[in-house]
Design an enzyme around this catalytic site. Structure first.
Site, PDB file in Angstrom:
ATOM      1  N   HIS A  28      26.753  54.222  27.477  1.00 46.76           N
ATOM      2  CA  HIS A  28      26.363  54.718  26.153  1.00 46.76           C
ATOM      3  C   HIS A  28      25.316  53.788  25.522  1.00 46.76           C
ATOM      4  O   HIS A  28      24.325  54.244  24.948  1.00 46.76           O
ATOM      5  CB  HIS A  28      27.572  54.746  25.213  1.00 46.76           C
ATOM      6  CG  HIS A  28      28.634  55.743  25.549  1.00 46.76           C
ATOM      7  ND1 HIS A  28      29.931  55.394  25.829  1.00 46.76           N
ATOM      8  CD2 HIS A  28      28.594  57.103  25.613  1.00 46.76           C
ATOM      9  CE1 HIS A  28      30.652  56.481  26.052  1.00 46.76           C
ATOM     10  NE2 HIS A  28      29.870  57.537  25.938  1.00 46.76           N
ATOM     11  N   LYS A  52      40.919  65.909  23.264  1.00 47.31           N
ATOM     12  CA  LYS A  52      42.230  66.377  22.795  1.00 47.31           C
ATOM     13  C   LYS A  52      43.148  65.202  22.431  1.00 47.31           C
ATOM     14  O   LYS A  52      43.662  65.134  21.335  1.00 47.31           O
ATOM     15  CB  LYS A  52      42.883  67.253  23.866  1.00 47.31           C
ATOM     16  CG  LYS A  52      42.118  68.534  24.130  1.00 47.31           C
ATOM     17  CD  LYS A  52      42.951  69.766  23.819  1.00 47.31           C
ATOM     18  CE  LYS A  52      42.159  71.032  23.566  1.00 47.31           C
ATOM     19  NZ  LYS A  52      40.852  71.161  24.172  1.00 47.31           N
ATOM     20  N   ARG A 104      23.983  61.936  33.880  1.00 43.24           N
ATOM     21  CA  ARG A 104      24.285  61.034  34.989  1.00 43.24           C
ATOM     22  C   ARG A 104      24.095  61.744  36.326  1.00 43.24           C
ATOM     23  O   ARG A 104      23.280  61.377  37.135  1.00 43.24           O
ATOM     24  CB  ARG A 104      25.712  60.504  34.870  1.00 43.24           C
ATOM     25  CG  ARG A 104      25.893  59.535  33.741  1.00 43.24           C
ATOM     26  CD  ARG A 104      27.319  59.376  33.340  1.00 43.24           C
ATOM     27  NE  ARG A 104      27.801  60.576  32.672  1.00 43.24           N
ATOM     28  CZ  ARG A 104      28.992  60.690  32.123  1.00 43.24           C
ATOM     29  NH1 ARG A 104      29.853  59.708  32.201  1.00 43.24           N
ATOM     30  NH2 ARG A 104      29.349  61.800  31.517  1.00 43.24           N
TER      31      ARG A 104
END
Ligand code: ADP
Length: 170
Positions: A28, A52, A104
């Site tokens: 990131h 979730k 990626r």
């Protein structure tokens, strides 16, 4: 939070880098550095609803991002926000038009293309820019880094020290 004047923006508003960042990794951070270089400034938008069962709360994820940016001296021109609901609505509220995503593998491509096209349908002012990380980060994901820590190895080679520490104490 962290904000400095853009060095010259190629687009309306700041580029927005959305994601769950559960937690932030070196992959990131590589994308954040590249986006800032291209657009002058970047807003990291931590999503409240993309995972979730997150390992870290929204506040923890945001705080780890801020601490990681400090650790890597990457605070200049980088802002951190959280958002709820649709990314397209958040972009509209901010008056921003560029979304940054990392790419990626070819396997990322299918779902990313689908999401970018749906987002554009919901907000025609929006476009998604994909950036590739340095190849040494290409196999990194938050879940893999979490798995390494869960199995007892300090993941400090793959994430900032504050993140590695937080993962080892989960
Ligand atoms: P999301 O749940 O939205 O995919 P993530 O935090 O997993 O949230 O990822 C946010 C963005 O960062 C995505 O575009 C993802 O492809 C990208 N990303 C994650 N890890 C890497 C990495 N190692 N290299 C480049 N981009 C990455």
């Amino acid at each position: 939070m962290f904000h400095s004047r853009a060095r010259g923006s190629a687009s309306k508003g700041s580029a927005v880098y959305p994601g769950s960042f559960d937690p932030i990794t070196n992959g990131h951070l590589d994308i954040i550095r590249r986006a800032r270089e291209l657009f002058g400034s970047v807003t990291i938008a931590v999503s409240n609803n993309s995972v979730k069962n997150p390992s870290f709360s929204l506040n923890e994820r945001q705080s780890l991002i801020i601490r990681s940016l400090r650790e890597r001296r990457l605070t200049q021109g980088v802002r951190v926000e959280v958002f709820d609901g649709l990314l397209t609505d958040y972009m509209r509220r901010r008056g921003a038009s560029v979304v940054i995503r990392g790419l990626r593998f070819i396997s990322d491509f299918e779902s990313e293309l689908q999401m970018a096209l749906m987002n554009r349908r919901l907000n025609p002012a929006m476009d998604t820019v994909y950036l590739m990380p340095d190849e040494k980060h290409i196999y990194l994901s938050s879940s893999l880094v979490k798995e390494i820590a869960r199995l007892g190895k300090n993941p400090k080679a793959f994430a900032p020290a504050c993140v590695a520490k937080a993962l080892m104490t989960l």
